[in-house]
Design a protein around this motif. Structure first.
Motif, PDB file in Angstrom:
ATOM      1  N   LEU A  58      45.096  42.308  49.096  1.00  0.00           N
ATOM      2  CA  LEU A  58      44.686  41.402  48.032  1.00  0.00           C
ATOM      3  C   LEU A  58      43.379  40.706  48.400  1.00  0.00           C
ATOM      4  CD1 LEU A  58      48.132  39.729  47.229  1.00  0.00           C
ATOM      5  CD2 LEU A  58      47.168  41.851  46.296  1.00  0.00           C
ATOM      6  N   HIS A  59      42.583  40.444  47.389  1.00  0.00           N
ATOM      7  CA  HIS A  59      41.312  39.741  47.564  1.00  0.00           C
ATOM      8  C   HIS A  59      41.495  38.441  48.351  1.00  0.00           C
ATOM      9  CE1 HIS A  59      37.871  37.161  46.360  1.00  0.00           C
ATOM     10  NE2 HIS A  59      38.801  36.275  46.067  1.00  0.00           N
ATOM     11  N   ARG A  60      40.609  38.237  49.302  1.00  0.00           N
ATOM     12  CA  ARG A  60      40.535  36.957  50.012  1.00  0.00           C
ATOM     13  C   ARG A  60      39.091  36.461  50.008  1.00  0.00           C
ATOM     14  NH1 ARG A  60      44.495  34.718  53.480  1.00  0.00           N
ATOM     15  NH2 ARG A  60      43.702  32.849  54.545  1.00  0.00           N
ATOM     16  N   MET A  61      38.183  37.290  50.531  1.00  0.00           N
ATOM     17  CA  MET A  61      36.751  37.006  50.442  1.00  0.00           C
ATOM     18  C   MET A  61      36.039  38.312  50.124  1.00  0.00           C
ATOM     19  SD  MET A  61      35.965  34.333  53.550  1.00  0.00           S
ATOM     20  CE  MET A  61      36.834  32.757  53.665  1.00  0.00           C
ATOM     21  N   THR A  62      35.935  38.612  48.841  1.00  0.00           N
ATOM     22  CA  THR A  62      35.251  39.804  48.350  1.00  0.00           C
ATOM     23  C   THR A  62      34.499  39.414  47.079  1.00  0.00           C
ATOM     24  OG1 THR A  62      36.991  40.605  46.851  1.00  0.00           O
ATOM     25  CG2 THR A  62      37.210  41.180  49.183  1.00  0.00           C
ATOM     26  N   PRO A  63      33.612  40.278  46.584  1.00  0.00           N
ATOM     27  CA  PRO A  63      32.852  39.925  45.385  1.00  0.00           C
ATOM     28  C   PRO A  63      33.688  39.854  44.112  1.00  0.00           C
ATOM     29  CG  PRO A  63      31.713  41.620  46.651  1.00  0.00           C
ATOM     30  CD  PRO A  63      33.087  41.498  47.221  1.00  0.00           C
ATOM     31  N   ASP A  64      34.931  40.370  44.138  1.00  0.00           N
ATOM     32  CA  ASP A  64      35.733  40.448  42.913  1.00  0.00           C
ATOM     33  C   ASP A  64      37.149  39.957  43.191  1.00  0.00           C
ATOM     34  OD1 ASP A  64      37.089  41.091  40.601  1.00  0.00           O
ATOM     35  OD2 ASP A  64      36.309  43.134  40.466  1.00  0.00           O
TER      36      ASP A  64
END
Length: 272
Positions: A77-83
């Protein structure tokens, strides 16, 4: 030194993909990894994380765990990404042929798990409702010198992904093999903050220069500590500035200057 050291984390593995004899000898390592980047359905007003986990756990138990062609699978799961809508699904396979066979086997297992067609359709409709119709797929080839997880995680972990690019210029495979193994043995593999490390290179997708490194940590603090520890280990092995410079000059031949950094949460309860 941190900049030099991070460069050598990249250097450590990448072009070993070209050494097919080494790959053939490592029969226990899955050959290919598929990475499907999905996206949350932002129109799903009834979304609850625990409900999503329950649906995917049911699929895992009834389908993925019983599919002999799938070596491993996991969600990120996203944590620190552009999306922030990203949901990344990763599966590994023992061979190229297994990728196709796994899809066929999934269909067979679904019919066994939900013999009633209406019940089967209802389950997959519920599962699909969590995701947007848009997704992307990439296939990567695994590479030697991975630091494998010693035990299946029982709690969520931090997964740091570094995406770099090959520069197809000068350089000998023999030189790279020796240099990369030396770095891996003396830095990455000895760094106690890195619980696991998996390198992989493009096999099928949009950019043939691409390669990924996936690092696993118990916490964000351990991710930050990795950099300082890498520096310590690097300087302990290459004790003088001349030897460090020599390593830098060797490694610079193999990569261009681009890279991207992504941090995900590995979902422990949804992994094979």
């Amino acid at each position: 030194m941190k900049t030099i050291n991070r460069f050598f984390v990249v250097l450590a593995i990448a072009l070993l993909l070209s050494n097919t004899s080494t790959i053939a000898q490592e029969q226990t390592r899955p050959e290919f990894v598929t990475i499907t980047t999905m996206h949350w359905n932002m129109d799903n007003k009834d979304f609850k994380m625990e409900d999503w986990k329950a649906v995917e756990k049911e699929f895992l138990d009834k389908i993925t765990m019983k599919n002999e062609y799938i070596a491993a699978s996991s969600f990120y799961l996203h944590r620190m990404t552009p999306d922030n809508t990203e949901v990344v699904y990763v599966q590994s396979y023992p061979s190229w042929e297994a990728i196709g066979e796994a899809a066929k086997r999934n269909a067979e297992l679904a019919k066994t798990a939900w013999p009633d067609e209406n019940a089967r359709k209802a389950f997959f409709k519920k599962r699909d409702a969590y995701y947007s119709p848009m997704h992307s797929d990439e296939i990567y080839a695994t590479m030697p010198n991975a630091k494998t997880m010693t035990a299946k995680p029982t709690k969520d972990m931090i997964c740091y992904v570094r995406k770099g690019h090959f520069a197809y210029g000068e350089g000998a495979d023999e030189e790279f093999d020796a240099t990369s193994k030396e770095y891996f043995d003396n830095v990455t593999n000895k760094n106690e903050f890195v619980k696991a490390y998996y390198p992989m290179a493009h096999a099928w997708g949009s950019d043939r220069t691409e390669f990924l490194e996936a690092f696993f940590f118990d916490s964000m603090a351990d991710l930050e500590s990795m950099f300082d520890r890498d520096t310590e280990l690097f300087e302990a092995h290459w004790k003088d500035e001349a030897s460090r410079k020599s390593m830098g000059e060797k490694g610079a031949k193999y990569f261009d200057n681009r890279h991207g950094d992504y941090i995900y949460t590995y979902v422990a309860g949804l992994a094979k």
